[in-house]
Enzyme design. Structure first.
Site, PDB file in Angstrom:
ATOM      1  N   TYR A  57       0.869  -1.182   0.000  1.00 38.21           N
ATOM      2  CA  TYR A  57       0.000   0.000   0.000  1.00 38.21           C
ATOM      3  C   TYR A  57       0.901   1.225   0.000  1.00 38.21           C
ATOM      4  O   TYR A  57       1.313   1.742   1.054  1.00 38.21           O
ATOM      5  CB  TYR A  57      -0.934   0.002   1.204  1.00 38.21           C
ATOM      6  CG  TYR A  57      -2.001  -1.084   1.152  1.00 38.21           C
ATOM      7  CD1 TYR A  57      -2.255  -1.777  -0.025  1.00 38.21           C
ATOM      8  CD2 TYR A  57      -2.749  -1.410   2.284  1.00 38.21           C
ATOM      9  CE1 TYR A  57      -3.230  -2.763  -0.072  1.00 38.21           C
ATOM     10  CE2 TYR A  57      -3.727  -2.388   2.236  1.00 38.21           C
ATOM     11  CZ  TYR A  57      -3.955  -3.070   1.058  1.00 38.21           C
ATOM     12  OH  TYR A  57      -4.921  -4.042   1.010  1.00 38.21           O
ATOM     13  N   HIS A 127      -0.741 -12.042   0.185  1.00 42.42           N
ATOM     14  CA  HIS A 127      -1.587 -11.076  -0.512  1.00 42.42           C
ATOM     15  C   HIS A 127      -2.302 -11.659  -1.731  1.00 42.42           C
ATOM     16  O   HIS A 127      -3.474 -11.342  -1.974  1.00 42.42           O
ATOM     17  CB  HIS A 127      -0.741  -9.870  -0.944  1.00 42.42           C
ATOM     18  CG  HIS A 127      -1.514  -8.602  -1.039  1.00 42.42           C
ATOM     19  ND1 HIS A 127      -0.973  -7.369  -0.735  1.00 42.42           N
ATOM     20  CD2 HIS A 127      -2.787  -8.338  -1.389  1.00 42.42           C
ATOM     21  CE1 HIS A 127      -1.878  -6.430  -0.899  1.00 42.42           C
ATOM     22  NE2 HIS A 127      -2.986  -6.989  -1.308  1.00 42.42           N
ATOM     23  N   SER A 205     -12.995  -4.130  -0.244  1.00 45.11           N
ATOM     24  CA  SER A 205     -13.937  -3.383  -1.094  1.00 45.11           C
ATOM     25  C   SER A 205     -15.373  -3.611  -0.638  1.00 45.11           C
ATOM     26  O   SER A 205     -16.263  -3.881  -1.447  1.00 45.11           O
ATOM     27  CB  SER A 205     -13.786  -3.784  -2.567  1.00 45.11           C
ATOM     28  OG  SER A 205     -12.523  -3.433  -3.065  1.00 45.11           O
ATOM     29  N   PRO A 206     -15.654  -3.503   0.664  1.00 43.90           N
ATOM     30  CA  PRO A 206     -17.018  -3.759   1.152  1.00 43.90           C
ATOM     31  C   PRO A 206     -18.030  -2.734   0.658  1.00 43.90           C
ATOM     32  O   PRO A 206     -19.242  -2.979   0.734  1.00 43.90           O
ATOM     33  CB  PRO A 206     -16.859  -3.708   2.675  1.00 43.90           C
ATOM     34  CG  PRO A 206     -15.696  -2.788   2.893  1.00 43.90           C
ATOM     35  CD  PRO A 206     -14.754  -3.096   1.761  1.00 43.90           C
ATOM     36  N   LEU A 207     -17.524  -1.601   0.143  1.00 50.90           N
ATOM     37  CA  LEU A 207     -18.403  -0.568  -0.416  1.00 50.90           C
ATOM     38  C   LEU A 207     -18.234  -0.477  -1.935  1.00 50.90           C
ATOM     39  O   LEU A 207     -18.476   0.560  -2.533  1.00 50.90           O
ATOM     40  CB  LEU A 207     -18.130   0.780   0.257  1.00 50.90           C
ATOM     41  CG  LEU A 207     -18.360   0.801   1.773  1.00 50.90           C
ATOM     42  CD1 LEU A 207     -17.944   2.140   2.374  1.00 50.90           C
ATOM     43  CD2 LEU A 207     -19.814   0.502   2.105  1.00 50.90           C
TER      44      LEU A 207
END
Length: 287
Positions: A57, A127, A205-207
């Site tokens: 990240y 990952h 990416s829950p949204l």
């Protein structure tokens, strides 16, 4: 604010039912370090104790470990916080490329320990499987690191049920981190496997991803149910995940304090069975 806690698989650890994903604080368009730390502290104030990061990240390979260093700096005075990190991707020129070679994973874990300022990582996740390296060899590297005490629990990300079956006998899997949200049900089979085997499921990416999170309210079903409860569409989307399974711990990303504060309040939203049935149709329409 107090967020309910959930068990992190079979680890014996209890963490906030909603965590925070650190990626938006470290990739293109990231806020300043000061704003990033404020966002992390807002998460703490909301009762969040679980933070997910990765060495990748960052902007590119020259910036590797940026998010780990940022979280370490923000959380150094907060021993209640649990940081989970990942290794197995590289960022040449900003691209995302897998590297599951055992030697690379060993070095990645060592570098993460240094970036986080830790002697042992509570949850270290592979990952992404590397098609150029046998999956078992990558897992073997994690098993060796675990024996050496450099990681306590191991997790997998972007995996299938077949990967989880292959992991048996090599390493105990504490968590799985796959994409899952109202619009993407492609990992339902993996979720069911996790439920049956006491493995935490951490939907990323829950949204529906960074670029789409702000627009999910345009879905008419989601919008109507959000209006019904006088909450945001994002809170409904996270509440749906929480009620989907007791092993789920959503990890919404955030680059602003207001975003993570909004997400944290999803733990207070209780949807009816009728609401859930209607929300389920969103993902079915996408399939």
């Amino acid at each position: 604010m107090t967020i309910p806690h959930r068990q992190l698989g079979s680890t014996g650890l209890s963490v906030s039912a909603i965590g925070m994903g650190g990626m938006p604080l470290s990739i293109n368009g990231r806020p300043s370090e000061e704003e990033g730390i404020k966002t992390i502290h807002t998460a703490l104030e909301q009762g969040i104790t679980f933070f997910d990061t990765a060495n990748a990240y960052c902007l590119n390979n020259d910036d590797f470990g940026h998010n780990e260093r940022l979280l370490a700096k923000a959380l150094q005075q907060h021993p209640q916080a649990i940081i989970a990190t990942k290794g197995g991707l590289t960022r040449p020129d900003g691209r995302w490329e897998p590297n599951g070679h055992p030697d690379y994973l060993r070095q990645a874990c060592e570098d993460s320990l240094l970036a986080l300022g830790l002697d042992s990582i509570v949850l270290y996740q592979f990952h992404r499987p590397d098609p150029a390296v046998p999956f078992a060899e990558s897992l073997g590297a994690l098993a060796e690191l675990q024996k050496e005490g450099k990681l306590i629990h191991a997790g997998l990300s972007n995996v299938s049920v077949a990967h989880l079956e292959e992991a048996k006998g090599i390493i105990e899997v504490a968590s799985v981190q796959n994409r899952m949200n109202l619009f993407d049900h492609s990992s339902i089979d993996v979720l069911k496997y996790c439920e049956a085997n006491q493995i935490a499921f951490l939907p990323y990416s829950p949204l529906n991803g960074i670029s789409k999170a702000g627009q999910i309210g345009s879905n008419p079903v989601l919008s109507r149910i959000a209006n019904k409860y006088e909450v945001s569409a994002q809170q409904v989307a996270l509440a749906w995940l929480l009620q989907l399974s007791p092993v789920i711990i959503p990890i919404p990303g955030a680059s602003r304090g207001s975003s993570i504060a909004n997400s944290a309040k999803a733990a207070e939203v209780v949807l009816s069975a009728e609401d859930i049935a209607e929300l389920n149709t969103i993902g079915q329409q996408q399939a």
